[in-house]
Enzyme design. Structure first.
Site, PDB file in Angstrom:
ATOM      1  N   ARG A 191       0.795  -1.228   0.000  1.00  0.00           N
ATOM      2  CA  ARG A 191       0.000   0.000   0.000  1.00  0.00           C
ATOM      3  C   ARG A 191       0.830   1.282   0.000  1.00  0.00           C
ATOM      4  O   ARG A 191       0.305   2.364  -0.187  1.00  0.00           O
ATOM      5  CB  ARG A 191      -0.963   0.005   1.201  1.00  0.00           C
ATOM      6  CG  ARG A 191      -2.195  -0.840   0.948  1.00  0.00           C
ATOM      7  CD  ARG A 191      -3.098  -0.848   2.157  1.00  0.00           C
ATOM      8  NE  ARG A 191      -2.621  -1.748   3.203  1.00  0.00           N
ATOM      9  CZ  ARG A 191      -2.960  -1.652   4.488  1.00  0.00           C
ATOM     10  NH1 ARG A 191      -3.767  -0.695   4.896  1.00  0.00           N
ATOM     11  NH2 ARG A 191      -2.496  -2.513   5.362  1.00  0.00           N
ATOM     12  N   LYS A 231       9.313  -0.882   2.377  1.00  0.00           N
ATOM     13  CA  LYS A 231       8.571  -0.105   3.379  1.00  0.00           C
ATOM     14  C   LYS A 231       9.442   0.366   4.533  1.00  0.00           C
ATOM     15  O   LYS A 231       9.365   1.534   4.946  1.00  0.00           O
ATOM     16  CB  LYS A 231       7.385  -0.912   3.906  1.00  0.00           C
ATOM     17  CG  LYS A 231       6.585  -0.111   4.917  1.00  0.00           C
ATOM     18  CD  LYS A 231       5.232  -0.681   5.203  1.00  0.00           C
ATOM     19  CE  LYS A 231       5.307  -1.942   6.013  1.00  0.00           C
ATOM     20  NZ  LYS A 231       3.976  -2.374   6.472  1.00  0.00           N
ATOM     21  N   GLN A 260      13.887 -14.166   5.073  1.00  0.00           N
ATOM     22  CA  GLN A 260      12.660 -14.969   5.054  1.00  0.00           C
ATOM     23  C   GLN A 260      12.201 -15.026   3.595  1.00  0.00           C
ATOM     24  O   GLN A 260      11.740 -14.019   3.053  1.00  0.00           O
ATOM     25  CB  GLN A 260      11.578 -14.326   5.931  1.00  0.00           C
ATOM     26  CG  GLN A 260      10.351 -15.201   6.093  1.00  0.00           C
ATOM     27  CD  GLN A 260       9.185 -14.455   6.735  1.00  0.00           C
ATOM     28  OE1 GLN A 260       9.095 -13.237   6.696  1.00  0.00           O
ATOM     29  NE2 GLN A 260       8.269 -15.215   7.312  1.00  0.00           N
ATOM     30  N   GLY A 284       4.060 -15.646   7.599  1.00  0.00           N
ATOM     31  CA  GLY A 284       3.473 -15.206   8.854  1.00  0.00           C
ATOM     32  C   GLY A 284       4.525 -14.789   9.868  1.00  0.00           C
ATOM     33  O   GLY A 284       5.710 -15.090   9.725  1.00  0.00           O
ATOM     34  N   ASP A 307       8.327  -1.608  10.917  1.00  0.00           N
ATOM     35  CA  ASP A 307       7.405  -0.561  10.479  1.00  0.00           C
ATOM     36  C   ASP A 307       6.606   0.018  11.645  1.00  0.00           C
ATOM     37  O   ASP A 307       5.545   0.589  11.450  1.00  0.00           O
ATOM     38  CB  ASP A 307       6.466  -1.100   9.385  1.00  0.00           C
ATOM     39  CG  ASP A 307       5.669  -2.309   9.850  1.00  0.00           C
ATOM     40  OD1 ASP A 307       5.860  -2.759  10.995  1.00  0.00           O
ATOM     41  OD2 ASP A 307       4.849  -2.816   9.053  1.00  0.00           O
ATOM     42  N   GLU A 361      -6.856 -13.308  15.939  1.00  0.00           N
ATOM     43  CA  GLU A 361      -6.764 -12.401  14.792  1.00  0.00           C
ATOM     44  C   GLU A 361      -8.164 -12.003  14.357  1.00  0.00           C
ATOM     45  O   GLU A 361      -9.099 -12.794  14.424  1.00  0.00           O
ATOM     46  CB  GLU A 361      -6.020 -13.085  13.641  1.00  0.00           C
ATOM     47  CG  GLU A 361      -4.540 -13.285  13.924  1.00  0.00           C
ATOM     48  CD  GLU A 361      -3.839 -12.001  14.352  1.00  0.00           C
ATOM     49  OE1 GLU A 361      -3.814 -11.056  13.553  1.00  0.00           O
ATOM     50  OE2 GLU A 361      -3.337 -11.932  15.488  1.00  0.00           O
ATOM     51  N   ASN A 397       1.523   1.339   7.207  1.00  0.00           N
ATOM     52  CA  ASN A 397       1.182   0.492   6.067  1.00  0.00           C
ATOM     53  C   ASN A 397       0.866   1.272   4.804  1.00  0.00           C
ATOM     54  O   ASN A 397       0.895   0.719   3.717  1.00  0.00           O
ATOM     55  CB  ASN A 397      -0.022  -0.392   6.407  1.00  0.00           C
ATOM     56  CG  ASN A 397       0.295  -1.342   7.551  1.00  0.00           C
ATOM     57  OD1 ASN A 397       1.196  -2.167   7.438  1.00  0.00           O
ATOM     58  ND2 ASN A 397      -0.399  -1.192   8.655  1.00  0.00           N
ATOM     59  N   LYS A 401      28.764  29.810  -2.535  1.00  0.00           N
ATOM     60  CA  LYS A 401      29.241  28.420  -2.525  1.00  0.00           C
ATOM     61  C   LYS A 401      30.740  28.432  -2.335  1.00  0.00           C
ATOM     62  O   LYS A 401      31.432  29.153  -3.047  1.00  0.00           O
ATOM     63  CB  LYS A 401      28.875  27.743  -3.844  1.00  0.00           C
ATOM     64  CG  LYS A 401      29.185  26.278  -3.883  1.00  0.00           C
ATOM     65  CD  LYS A 401      29.690  25.821  -5.239  1.00  0.00           C
ATOM     66  CE  LYS A 401      31.090  26.299  -5.514  1.00  0.00           C
ATOM     67  NZ  LYS A 401      31.690  25.786  -6.746  1.00  0.00           N
ATOM     68  N   ARG A 424      35.091  49.927 -18.630  1.00  0.00           N
ATOM     69  CA  ARG A 424      33.735  50.363 -19.019  1.00  0.00           C
ATOM     70  C   ARG A 424      33.868  50.930 -20.417  1.00  0.00           C
ATOM     71  O   ARG A 424      34.755  51.750 -20.669  1.00  0.00           O
ATOM     72  CB  ARG A 424      33.303  51.457 -18.037  1.00  0.00           C
ATOM     73  CG  ARG A 424      31.833  51.658 -17.927  1.00  0.00           C
ATOM     74  CD  ARG A 424      31.551  52.746 -16.932  1.00  0.00           C
ATOM     75  NE  ARG A 424      31.478  52.276 -15.551  1.00  0.00           N
ATOM     76  CZ  ARG A 424      31.407  53.092 -14.500  1.00  0.00           C
ATOM     77  NH1 ARG A 424      31.459  54.391 -14.658  1.00  0.00           N
ATOM     78  NH2 ARG A 424      31.320  52.596 -13.290  1.00  0.00           N
TER      79      ARG A 424
HETATM   80  C1  UD1 Z   1      -0.044  -8.648  13.615  1.00  0.00           C
HETATM   81  C2  UD1 Z   1      -0.566  -9.515  14.739  1.00  0.00           C
HETATM   82  C3  UD1 Z   1      -1.830  -8.882  15.311  1.00  0.00           C
HETATM   83  C4  UD1 Z   1      -1.550  -7.484  15.764  1.00  0.00           C
HETATM   84  C5  UD1 Z   1      -0.912  -6.654  14.657  1.00  0.00           C
HETATM   85  C6  UD1 Z   1      -0.404  -5.347  15.186  1.00  0.00           C
HETATM   86  C7  UD1 Z   1       0.072 -11.768  14.084  1.00  0.00           C
HETATM   87  C8  UD1 Z   1      -0.392 -13.056  13.534  1.00  0.00           C
HETATM   88  N1  UD1 Z   1      -0.850 -10.810  14.202  1.00  0.00           N
HETATM   89  O1  UD1 Z   1      -1.042  -8.646  12.600  1.00  0.00           O
HETATM   90  O2  UD1 Z   1      -2.313  -9.643  16.398  1.00  0.00           O
HETATM   91  O3  UD1 Z   1      -2.728  -6.870  16.209  1.00  0.00           O
HETATM   92  O4  UD1 Z   1       0.244  -7.352  14.116  1.00  0.00           O
HETATM   93  O5  UD1 Z   1       0.019  -4.559  14.123  1.00  0.00           O
HETATM   94  O6  UD1 Z   1       1.249 -11.635  14.429  1.00  0.00           O
HETATM   95  N2  UD1 Z   1       6.103  -9.895   8.750  1.00  0.00           N
HETATM   96  C9  UD1 Z   1       7.230 -10.557   8.319  1.00  0.00           C
HETATM   97  N3  UD1 Z   1       7.100 -11.795   7.775  1.00  0.00           N
HETATM   98  C10 UD1 Z   1       5.900 -12.415   7.659  1.00  0.00           C
HETATM   99  C11 UD1 Z   1       4.755 -11.737   8.093  1.00  0.00           C
HETATM  100  C12 UD1 Z   1       4.889 -10.482   8.633  1.00  0.00           C
HETATM  101  O7  UD1 Z   1       8.341 -10.017   8.418  1.00  0.00           O
HETATM  102  O8  UD1 Z   1       5.885 -13.544   7.157  1.00  0.00           O
HETATM  103  C13 UD1 Z   1       6.233  -8.557   9.321  1.00  0.00           C
HETATM  104  C14 UD1 Z   1       5.556  -7.543   8.421  1.00  0.00           C
HETATM  105  O9  UD1 Z   1       6.535  -6.918   7.598  1.00  0.00           O
HETATM  106  C15 UD1 Z   1       5.005  -6.535   9.411  1.00  0.00           C
HETATM  107  C16 UD1 Z   1       4.796  -7.339  10.691  1.00  0.00           C
HETATM  108  O10 UD1 Z   1       5.542  -8.530  10.544  1.00  0.00           O
HETATM  109  O11 UD1 Z   1       5.926  -5.529   9.709  1.00  0.00           O
HETATM  110  C17 UD1 Z   1       3.346  -7.631  10.962  1.00  0.00           C
HETATM  111  O12 UD1 Z   1       2.841  -8.448   9.931  1.00  0.00           O
HETATM  112  P1  UD1 Z   1       1.349  -8.373   9.426  1.00  0.00           P
HETATM  113  O13 UD1 Z   1       1.076  -9.544   8.564  1.00  0.00           O
HETATM  114  O14 UD1 Z   1       1.055  -7.039   8.935  1.00  0.00           O
HETATM  115  O15 UD1 Z   1       0.597  -8.591  10.794  1.00  0.00           O
HETATM  116  P2  UD1 Z   1      -0.842  -8.084  11.106  1.00  0.00           P
HETATM  117  O16 UD1 Z   1      -1.807  -8.771  10.214  1.00  0.00           O
HETATM  118  O17 UD1 Z   1      -0.846  -6.615  11.177  1.00  0.00           O
END
Ligand code: UD1
Ligand code: CA
Length: 459
Positions: free
Chosen positions: A15, A22, A75, A80, A104, A154, A227, A351, A440
């Site tokens: 986004r 990001k 990763q 997740g 972030d 979640e 985000n 400068k 001049r």
């Molecule tokens: C997550 C939490 C949620 C919480 C929220 C707060 C989980 C399952 N959920 O949800 O309970 O309320 O944060 O903002 O943890 N990331 C990785 N690798 C991955 C997945 C994510 O590095 O495989 C990083 C993303 O870059 C991001 C952060 O982890 O910075 C959170 O990931 P995101 O999938 O956005 O989590 P939420 O759905 O916001």
């Protein structure tokens, strides 16, 4: 007790609609991730830093290549938050407590994290929660009748009643390291997103009788993630407000703290005053009684006592002596040193110039690659012609010289002390000290001269 910090930064940030990953998006002039790393380093016990990267991994690592205290993990697929933390396991062999932060989530203060670390028992799982008026998008905190945290659910896995809960998981979690590998191995992606959820570890802790400590953040905005551009702008304003409040408490006077941006560090003396819409970048030092006018931009500048910078001037990598006056609309470029009580006026560009004490260049002038003595008067429209199309050349002007308006100094050239140069001169050779020098062309007049008339062409 030692602490290892795992920072998740693998997400794509779709986004943001940006080619920049990001976590490299700037907040107050620094990448988001730099803020998180900076805060992490302020925590007690010399924390070890582990960063998980994925999207734009190479670019992110490059941006921090000079920071040798970071261990990086890749990763490959974003399966997740639980899977992300799992990447760091090889580096967590000697860990005692593991704190999970997000690349972030840049606004979190060191003090808040210290309180979180102190209030969480060493054998407990800790998580930061917050009461939000709008909890959309966050995992909800399920508590027992005794207020114990049971689970994080979640949003997509919540029923209507759970979705109405306003206490949310802010994401920041703390684990006893001895349990972490085992719990991560137990994760299953059997949820609405098919991901390995770090948050499922709360349920594992409960079933293993490990205490779960929910730490309510007094100011949950600190844990806001970025985000999209709207959240980035919100974070920027939040950060700027907090920063300017701290400066004001140290004695900075600001006409409008909402319209002052600091992207770096600012030190200042007594009775400094800043008008609206000033931007300060890099390292800037102000002496006592400095006044900065509206719309001024300062980057890496040192400013002496009693200096006045008038509106809409831009000053970069320069030193301004005490009691000098700059602007309005002056452009002071890198390598400029303005002497005490010197004046640089509107539409003057400098400068790589030293302008001596008490010298004045008040209007419409370009001064580049020049050494100018003290007590010099540079008339309106004077230009140091420092560039011959291939090379730069220097101009040297002695003390107490008067350079008449609209003079061009064709560098390399020297002007001796006390010389006077007549207006409109093109100076190509050395000007001797004292006396008058001018070049001049003679003026002539043609009497009874008729102006040409428009010719009438038949249609
Ligand atoms: C997550 C939490 C949620 C919480 C929220 C707060 C989980 C399952 N959920 O949800 O309970 O309320 O944060 O903002 O943890 N990331 C990785 N690798 C991955 C997945 C994510 O590095 O495989 C990083 C993303 O870059 C991001 C952060 O982890 O910075 C959170 O990931 P995101 O999938 O956005 O989590 P939420 O759905 O916001
Ligand atoms: Ca997600």
């Amino acid at each position: 007790m030692s602490i290892d910090i795992v920072i998740l930064a693998a997400g794509k940030g779709t986004r943001m609609r940006s080619s920049l990953p990001k976590v490299l998006q700037p907040l107050a002039g620094k990448p988001l991730l730099a803020h998180v790393l900076g805060t992490a380093r302020t925590l007690p016990g010399n924390p070890r830093l582990h960063v998980i990267v994925g999207h734009g991994a190479e670019t992110v690592r490059q941006a921090f290549a000079h920071e040798r205290d970071i261990r990086w993990y890749q990763q490959e697929r974003q399966l997740g938050t639980g899977d992300a933390v799992r990447q760091a396991l090889p580096g967590l062999q000697d860990a005692e407590r593991v704190l999970v932060l997000y690349g972030d989530v840049p606004l979190l203060r060191g003090e808040t994290l210290r309180n979180f670390l102190h209030s969480t028992p060493v054998d407990a799982l800790g998580l930061c929660t917050g009461e939000l008026t709008d909890p959309r998008g966050y995992g909800r905190i399920l508590r027992s009748a005794q207020e114990e945290v049971l689970e994080i659910r979640e949003e997509r896995d919540c029923n209507a009643e759970e979705r109405a809960l306003r206490e949310v998981n802010l994401g920041i979690m703390l684990f006893p390291a001895a349990r972490l590998a085992d719990w991560l191995a137990r994760l299953q992606p059997g949820n609405a997103q098919g991901e390995y959820y770090l948050t499922d570890l709360v349920g594992f802790a409960c079933s293993d009788d490990v205490p779960v400590h929910g730490f309510r953040l007094p100011q949950p905005e600190e844990a806001l993630g970025v985000n999209d551009p709207a959240q980035l702008a919100f974070a920027e304003r939040f950060y700027q407000r907090r920063q300017v409040e701290a400066l004001q408490r140290e004695g900075l006077r600001c006409a409008d703290p909402e319209r002052f941006d600091l992207r770096g560090t600012l030190s200042f003396g007594a009775d400094c005053w800043i008008e609206p819409n000033v931007i300060v970048e890099g390292q800037v030092r102000l002496g006592d009684r400095v006044r900065i006018g509206a719309g001024v931009i300062l980057r890496d500048v040192e400013i002496g006592n009693d200096v006045e910078i008038l509106p809409y001037s831009m000053i970069e990598e320069a030193k301004i002596g005490a009691e000098a006056r700059i602007g309005p609309f002056a452009r002071i470029r890198p390598g400029t040193e303005i002497g005490n009580a010197a004046h640089v006026g509107n539409f003057v560009e400098t400068k790589k110039v030293t302008l001596g004490a008490g010298s004045k260049a008040n209007h419409l002038t370009y001064l580049g690659d020049a050494e100018i003595g003290s007590g010099v008067n540079i008339g309106a429209g004077v230009i140091t012609c420092n560039y011959d199309g291939a090379n730069k050349h220097r101009t040297e002007i002695g003390d107490d010289v008067f350079v008449g308006s609209d003079t061009q100094l064709i560098a390399p050239v020297k002007v001796g002390a006390g010389a006077t140069i007549g207006a409109g001169s093109t100076i190509t050779r050395e000007v001797p000290a004292g006396g008058l020098t001018l070049s001049r062309s003679p003026q002539k007049s043609v009497p009874h001269w008729q102006r040409p008339k428009k010719s009438v062409t038949p249609a």
